[in-house]
Motif scaffolding. Structure first.
Motif, PDB file in Angstrom:
ATOM      1  N   LYS A 119      23.202   6.158  48.346  1.00  0.00           N
ATOM      2  CA  LYS A 119      23.776   5.920  47.019  1.00  0.00           C
ATOM      3  C   LYS A 119      23.240   4.612  46.456  1.00  0.00           C
ATOM      4  O   LYS A 119      23.117   3.627  47.159  1.00  0.00           O
ATOM      5  N   SER A 120      22.929   4.625  45.162  1.00  0.00           N
ATOM      6  CA  SER A 120      22.455   3.436  44.469  1.00  0.00           C
ATOM      7  C   SER A 120      23.506   2.999  43.477  1.00  0.00           C
ATOM      8  O   SER A 120      24.060   3.804  42.752  1.00  0.00           O
ATOM      9  N   CYS A 121      23.778   1.689  43.462  1.00  0.00           N
ATOM     10  CA  CYS A 121      24.755   1.172  42.467  1.00  0.00           C
ATOM     11  C   CYS A 121      24.093   0.903  41.138  1.00  0.00           C
ATOM     12  O   CYS A 121      24.672   1.162  40.091  1.00  0.00           O
ATOM     13  N   THR A 122      22.877   0.352  41.136  1.00  0.00           N
ATOM     14  CA  THR A 122      22.189  -0.044  39.906  1.00  0.00           C
ATOM     15  C   THR A 122      20.752   0.438  39.942  1.00  0.00           C
ATOM     16  O   THR A 122      20.069   0.308  40.947  1.00  0.00           O
ATOM     17  N   LEU A 123      20.291   0.985  38.811  1.00  0.00           N
ATOM     18  CA  LEU A 123      18.896   1.395  38.670  1.00  0.00           C
ATOM     19  C   LEU A 123      18.274   0.667  37.487  1.00  0.00           C
ATOM     20  O   LEU A 123      18.911   0.517  36.444  1.00  0.00           O
ATOM     21  N   VAL A 124      17.029   0.226  37.644  1.00  0.00           N
ATOM     22  CA  VAL A 124      16.242  -0.322  36.543  1.00  0.00           C
ATOM     23  C   VAL A 124      15.325   0.800  36.085  1.00  0.00           C
ATOM     24  O   VAL A 124      14.572   1.358  36.879  1.00  0.00           O
ATOM     25  N   VAL A 125      15.411   1.147  34.801  1.00  0.00           N
ATOM     26  CA  VAL A 125      14.683   2.298  34.270  1.00  0.00           C
ATOM     27  C   VAL A 125      13.843   1.872  33.074  1.00  0.00           C
ATOM     28  O   VAL A 125      14.331   1.208  32.165  1.00  0.00           O
ATOM     29  N   GLY A 126      12.583   2.266  33.068  1.00  0.00           N
ATOM     30  CA  GLY A 126      11.727   1.981  31.921  1.00  0.00           C
ATOM     31  C   GLY A 126      10.320   2.466  32.183  1.00  0.00           C
ATOM     32  O   GLY A 126       9.996   2.927  33.275  1.00  0.00           O
ATOM     33  N   GLY A 127       9.503   2.381  31.178  1.00  0.00           N
ATOM     34  CA  GLY A 127       8.126   2.822  31.306  1.00  0.00           C
ATOM     35  C   GLY A 127       7.260   2.133  30.273  1.00  0.00           C
ATOM     36  O   GLY A 127       7.693   1.215  29.585  1.00  0.00           O
TER      37      GLY A 127
ATOM     38  N   TYR B   6       3.651   9.376  27.790  1.00  0.00           N
ATOM     39  CA  TYR B   6       4.077  10.528  28.592  1.00  0.00           C
ATOM     40  C   TYR B   6       5.586  10.783  28.559  1.00  0.00           C
ATOM     41  O   TYR B   6       6.251  10.808  29.581  1.00  0.00           O
ATOM     42  N   PHE B   7       6.135  10.929  27.365  1.00  0.00           N
ATOM     43  CA  PHE B   7       7.527  11.364  27.213  1.00  0.00           C
ATOM     44  C   PHE B   7       8.538  10.402  27.832  1.00  0.00           C
ATOM     45  O   PHE B   7       9.518  10.823  28.438  1.00  0.00           O
TER      46      PHE B   7
ATOM     47  N   THR C 297      10.874   8.493  26.510  1.00  0.00           N
ATOM     48  CA  THR C 297      12.234   8.647  25.986  1.00  0.00           C
ATOM     49  C   THR C 297      12.913   9.873  26.569  1.00  0.00           C
ATOM     50  O   THR C 297      14.068   9.805  27.013  1.00  0.00           O
ATOM     51  N   GLN C 298      12.209  10.987  26.610  1.00  0.00           N
ATOM     52  CA  GLN C 298      12.787  12.213  27.166  1.00  0.00           C
ATOM     53  C   GLN C 298      13.092  12.036  28.657  1.00  0.00           C
ATOM     54  O   GLN C 298      14.144  12.470  29.134  1.00  0.00           O
ATOM     55  N   ALA C 299      12.183  11.406  29.382  1.00  0.00           N
ATOM     56  CA  ALA C 299      12.390  11.191  30.819  1.00  0.00           C
ATOM     57  C   ALA C 299      13.611  10.302  31.056  1.00  0.00           C
ATOM     58  O   ALA C 299      14.426  10.582  31.943  1.00  0.00           O
ATOM     59  N   ILE C 300      13.751   9.244  30.276  1.00  0.00           N
ATOM     60  CA  ILE C 300      14.891   8.343  30.445  1.00  0.00           C
ATOM     61  C   ILE C 300      16.202   9.066  30.142  1.00  0.00           C
ATOM     62  O   ILE C 300      17.201   8.886  30.841  1.00  0.00           O
ATOM     63  N   ASN C 301      16.210   9.918  29.125  1.00  0.00           N
ATOM     64  CA  ASN C 301      17.423  10.693  28.825  1.00  0.00           C
ATOM     65  C   ASN C 301      17.810  11.585  29.995  1.00  0.00           C
ATOM     66  O   ASN C 301      18.994  11.723  30.329  1.00  0.00           O
ATOM     67  N   ILE C 302      16.836  12.176  30.655  1.00  0.00           N
ATOM     68  CA  ILE C 302      17.108  13.008  31.833  1.00  0.00           C
ATOM     69  C   ILE C 302      17.611  12.133  32.988  1.00  0.00           C
ATOM     70  O   ILE C 302      18.567  12.490  33.682  1.00  0.00           O
ATOM     71  N   ILE C 303      16.974  10.974  33.184  1.00  0.00           N
ATOM     72  CA  ILE C 303      17.386  10.059  34.253  1.00  0.00           C
ATOM     73  C   ILE C 303      18.832   9.615  34.047  1.00  0.00           C
ATOM     74  O   ILE C 303      19.607   9.528  35.009  1.00  0.00           O
TER      75      ILE C 303
END
Length: 84
Positions: free
Chosen positions: A26-34, A38-39, A41-47
Motif C-alpha cells: 500500500k502507498s500513502c502518497t504518490l507523485v504523479v506527472g509527466g 502522449y495523453f 492528462t488522460q493518463a493522470i485522470n485514470i491514475i
C-alpha cells in the motif's frame, strides 16, 4: 562470447503482499506527472481513479499534469515520499 546467469536471492519488503503482477505494498502518497506528451492528462485522470479505488491517501500532481524529472525528485525528497 559466453553468456552466464547470475542468481541474486531477494526477499519482499515488509508489508508487501503477492498480487497479480508481482508484489504489492500500500502507498500513502504518490507523485504523479509527466512531460505533456502522449495523453498525459488522460493518463493522470485514470491514475486518480485507480488511486482512489485502492485507498491511496494523497496524490501530488503537477499543474496541468506537468512535472520534470528534477521536479519529481525534489517533491519526493521534500515530502519524504518513497520513490518507486
Amino acid at each position: 562470447m559466453s553468456l552466464t546467469s547470475v542468481i541474486i536471492p531477494t526477499t519482499p519488503f515488509e508489508g508487501q503482499k503477492p498480487g497479480t503482477s508481482g508484489l504489492r505494498k500500500k502507498s500513502c502518497t504518490l507523485v504523479v506527472g509527466g512531460d505533456g506528451r502522449y495523453f498525459t492528462t488522460q493518463a493522470i485522470n485514470i491514475i486518480i481513479r485507480i488511486a482512489a479505488a485502492n485507498e491511496v491517501s494523497k496524490l501530488i500532481i503537477g499543474r496541468r499534469g506537468l512535472l520534470s524529472t528534477p521536479a519529481v525528485s525534489s517533491l519526493i525528497r521534500s515530502h519524504k515520499v518513497l520513490g518507486e
